[in-house]
Design a protein around this motif. Structure first.
Motif, short mmCIF file in Angstrom:
data_model
loop_
_atom_site.label_atom_id
_atom_site.label_comp_id
_atom_site.label_asym_id
_atom_site.label_seq_id
_atom_site.Cartn_x
_atom_site.Cartn_y
_atom_site.Cartn_z
N TYR A 25 39.44 46.55 38.57
CA TYR A 25 40.57 47.43 38.25
C TYR A 25 41.89 46.69 38.04
CZ TYR A 25 37.37 51.04 39.99
OH TYR A 25 36.28 51.84 40.19
N ALA A 26 41.86 45.37 37.85
CA ALA A 26 43.10 44.60 37.73
C ALA A 26 43.01 43.62 36.57
CB ALA A 26 43.39 43.85 39.03
N VAL A 27 44.17 43.24 36.05
CA VAL A 27 44.26 42.25 34.98
C VAL A 27 44.30 40.86 35.60
CG1 VAL A 27 45.65 41.40 33.06
CG2 VAL A 27 45.49 43.87 33.48
N ASP A 28 43.33 40.03 35.26
CA ASP A 28 43.27 38.64 35.74
C ASP A 28 43.57 38.54 37.23
OD1 ASP A 28 42.77 37.97 33.09
OD2 ASP A 28 44.83 37.35 32.68
N PRO A 29 42.78 39.21 38.08
CA PRO A 29 43.12 39.29 39.50
C PRO A 29 42.89 37.99 40.26
CG PRO A 29 40.99 40.28 39.11
CD PRO A 29 41.55 39.95 37.76
N LEU A 30 43.65 37.84 41.35
CA LEU A 30 43.47 36.76 42.31
C LEU A 30 42.83 37.34 43.57
CD1 LEU A 30 46.92 34.93 42.17
CD2 LEU A 30 44.83 34.29 40.96
N GLY A 31 42.05 36.52 44.27
CA GLY A 31 41.57 36.91 45.58
C GLY A 31 40.48 37.96 45.59
N ILE A 32 39.61 37.98 44.59
CA ILE A 32 38.48 38.91 44.60
C ILE A 32 37.54 38.51 45.74
CG2 ILE A 32 36.45 39.69 43.32
CD1 ILE A 32 39.03 40.78 42.24
N ASP A 33 37.18 39.46 46.59
CA ASP A 33 36.32 39.11 47.72
C ASP A 33 35.00 39.87 47.73
OD1 ASP A 33 37.27 41.56 48.39
OD2 ASP A 33 38.31 40.94 50.21
N THR A 34 34.60 40.37 46.56
CA THR A 34 33.27 40.92 46.43
C THR A 34 32.40 39.95 45.65
OG1 THR A 34 31.94 42.72 45.47
CG2 THR A 34 33.99 42.19 44.36
N LEU A 35 31.15 39.82 46.06
CA LEU A 35 30.24 38.88 45.41
C LEU A 35 29.76 39.37 44.05
CD1 LEU A 35 28.06 37.84 48.49
CD2 LEU A 35 29.98 36.59 47.47
N PHE A 36 29.95 40.66 43.79
CA PHE A 36 29.49 41.25 42.54
C PHE A 36 30.62 42.07 41.92
CE2 PHE A 36 25.88 40.81 45.44
CZ PHE A 36 25.06 39.97 44.69
N PRO A 37 31.63 41.39 41.37
CA PRO A 37 32.78 42.12 40.80
C PRO A 37 32.37 42.98 39.61
CG PRO A 37 32.90 39.78 40.27
CD PRO A 37 31.80 39.93 41.26
N ARG A 38 33.17 44.02 39.37
CA ARG A 38 32.90 44.97 38.29
C ARG A 38 33.87 44.73 37.13
NH1 ARG A 38 33.73 49.82 42.30
NH2 ARG A 38 35.26 48.26 42.96
N PHE A 39 33.34 44.84 35.93
CA PHE A 39 34.13 44.61 34.72
C PHE A 39 34.37 45.93 33.99
CE2 PHE A 39 31.60 40.54 35.04
CZ PHE A 39 32.65 39.80 35.55
N PHE A 40 35.52 45.98 33.31
CA PHE A 40 35.92 47.17 32.56
C PHE A 40 36.55 46.71 31.25
CE2 PHE A 40 36.29 47.73 37.05
CZ PHE A 40 35.95 49.03 37.34
N TRP A 41 36.39 47.51 30.21
CA TRP A 41 37.11 47.26 28.96
C TRP A 41 37.21 48.56 28.18
CZ3 TRP A 41 32.28 45.26 30.07
CH2 TRP A 41 31.20 45.76 29.34
N LYS A 42 38.14 48.58 27.25
CA LYS A 42 38.26 49.70 26.32
C LYS A 42 37.73 49.25 24.97
CE LYS A 42 42.23 52.02 28.43
NZ LYS A 42 43.63 52.47 28.23
N VAL A 43 37.11 50.17 24.26
CA VAL A 43 36.60 49.87 22.92
C VAL A 43 37.37 50.69 21.90
CG1 VAL A 43 34.59 49.88 21.40
CG2 VAL A 43 34.31 49.40 23.85
N LYS A 44 38.08 50.00 21.04
CA LYS A 44 38.77 50.68 19.94
C LYS A 44 37.86 50.70 18.72
CE LYS A 44 43.63 50.02 21.14
NZ LYS A 44 44.95 49.53 20.66
N THR A 45 37.85 51.83 18.04
CA THR A 45 37.02 51.97 16.84
C THR A 45 37.87 52.40 15.66
OG1 THR A 45 35.19 53.19 15.85
CG2 THR A 45 36.44 54.33 17.57
N HIS A 46 37.55 51.86 14.50
CA HIS A 46 38.24 52.22 13.26
C HIS A 46 37.57 53.42 12.58
CE1 HIS A 46 40.78 48.60 13.16
NE2 HIS A 46 39.75 47.98 13.65
N GLU A 47 36.42 53.81 13.07
CA GLU A 47 35.65 54.85 12.40
C GLU A 47 35.44 56.05 13.32
OE1 GLU A 47 31.16 55.44 10.55
OE2 GLU A 47 32.05 53.44 10.64
N ARG A 48 35.88 57.21 12.91
CA ARG A 48 35.74 58.40 13.73
C ARG A 48 34.27 58.66 14.07
NH1 ARG A 48 39.11 62.32 14.99
NH2 ARG A 48 40.65 61.55 13.50
N GLY A 49 34.00 58.93 15.32
CA GLY A 49 32.64 59.21 15.74
C GLY A 49 31.83 57.98 16.10
N ASP A 50 32.39 56.78 15.90
CA ASP A 50 31.65 55.57 16.25
C ASP A 50 31.75 55.33 17.76
OD1 ASP A 50 30.05 53.42 15.80
OD2 ASP A 50 31.57 52.19 14.80
N TYR A 51 30.83 54.53 18.30
CA TYR A 51 30.82 54.29 19.73
C TYR A 51 30.00 53.04 20.04
CZ TYR A 51 26.42 56.83 19.12
OH TYR A 51 25.20 57.25 18.67
#
Length: 215
Positions: A25-51
């Motif tokens: 949940y953070a941008v370039d975080p320091l001090g992560i203390d979980t062995l299995f961190p979670r990743f997130f991203w947004k996907v921008k699309t140029h085409e309506r209905g694409d995914y």
């Protein structure tokens, strides 16, 4: 657009673009203390209905390797999923204090693959109890009530520092200063807890606050 497991933004043009990468949940975080961190991203699309229909995450020990599209810590391979939230790291064991670099690419509903995102990074905290070398320090009571003490220590650096971190906790709130400057923009650190059960710490990058000679 999408469901609770993905994030899509429609913009003019064509193709998918993964961006706004987060780790825990953070941008370039320091001090992560979980062995299995979670990743997130947004996907921008140029085409309506694409995914997004699939993704590939690369995690590397070095930015140079990542720029060569080498995931020496984790190469997820193509994963058939629309999920771009809570994608869990599943690579080699992560080590305390290490910085890791990652990026992601995605496939759209036509099977077309995007370029890789811009690199992001995350840094691990102290994962093992025996890595904590510090001891609790305190000040004597004044007039029967705790004072607001200032703890100071001078140290000498004989050469320029390439990388420096402070791992800091306090039972109550604190403010960290080095050479007269407040470190970071946080207030009321660390977060409150029941101190009989859990004590939080915060990781600071103090490299730019240090100088050769007396500090």
């Amino acid at each position: 657009m999408g469901n609770q497991n993905d994030c899509m933004i429609c913009i003019p043009g064509g193709g998918l673009i993964p961006e706004e990468l987060l780790c825990e949940y953070a941008v370039d975080p320091l001090g992560i203390d979980t062995l299995f961190p979670r990743f997130f991203w947004k996907v921008k699309t140029h085409e309506r209905g694409d995914y997004q229909t699939a993704c590939q995450v690369l995690v590397s020990e070095s930015l140079d390797a990542l720029n060569e599209d080498i995931g020496d810590m984790w190469d997820s391979g193509r994963m058939e999923t629309r999920q771009s939230i809570n994608v869990t790291y599943s690579g080699k064991p992560l080590l305390s204090g290490r910085t890791y670099y990652w990026k992601v690419r995605v496939w759209n509903r036509k099977g077309e693959v995007s370029h890789y995102s811009k690199p992001a990074r995350f840094e691990m905290g102290l994962l093992n109890q025996d890595e904590w070398k510090g001891e609790w320090i305190t000040a004597p009571l004044y007039m029967g009530r705790p004072s607001a003490p200032m703890f100071r220590k001078e140290f000498i650096l004989e050469k320029e520092v390439a990388r420096a971190r402070v791992y800091l906790s306090g039972l109550g709130y604190y403010e960290l200063r080095i050479n007269g400057s407040k470190v970071g923009d946080h207030v009321l650190d660390p977060g409150w807890t029941d101190y009989t059960k859990r004590v939080l710490y915060v990781t600071y990058d103090v490299t730019p606050y240090l100088k050769q000679g007396a500090n």
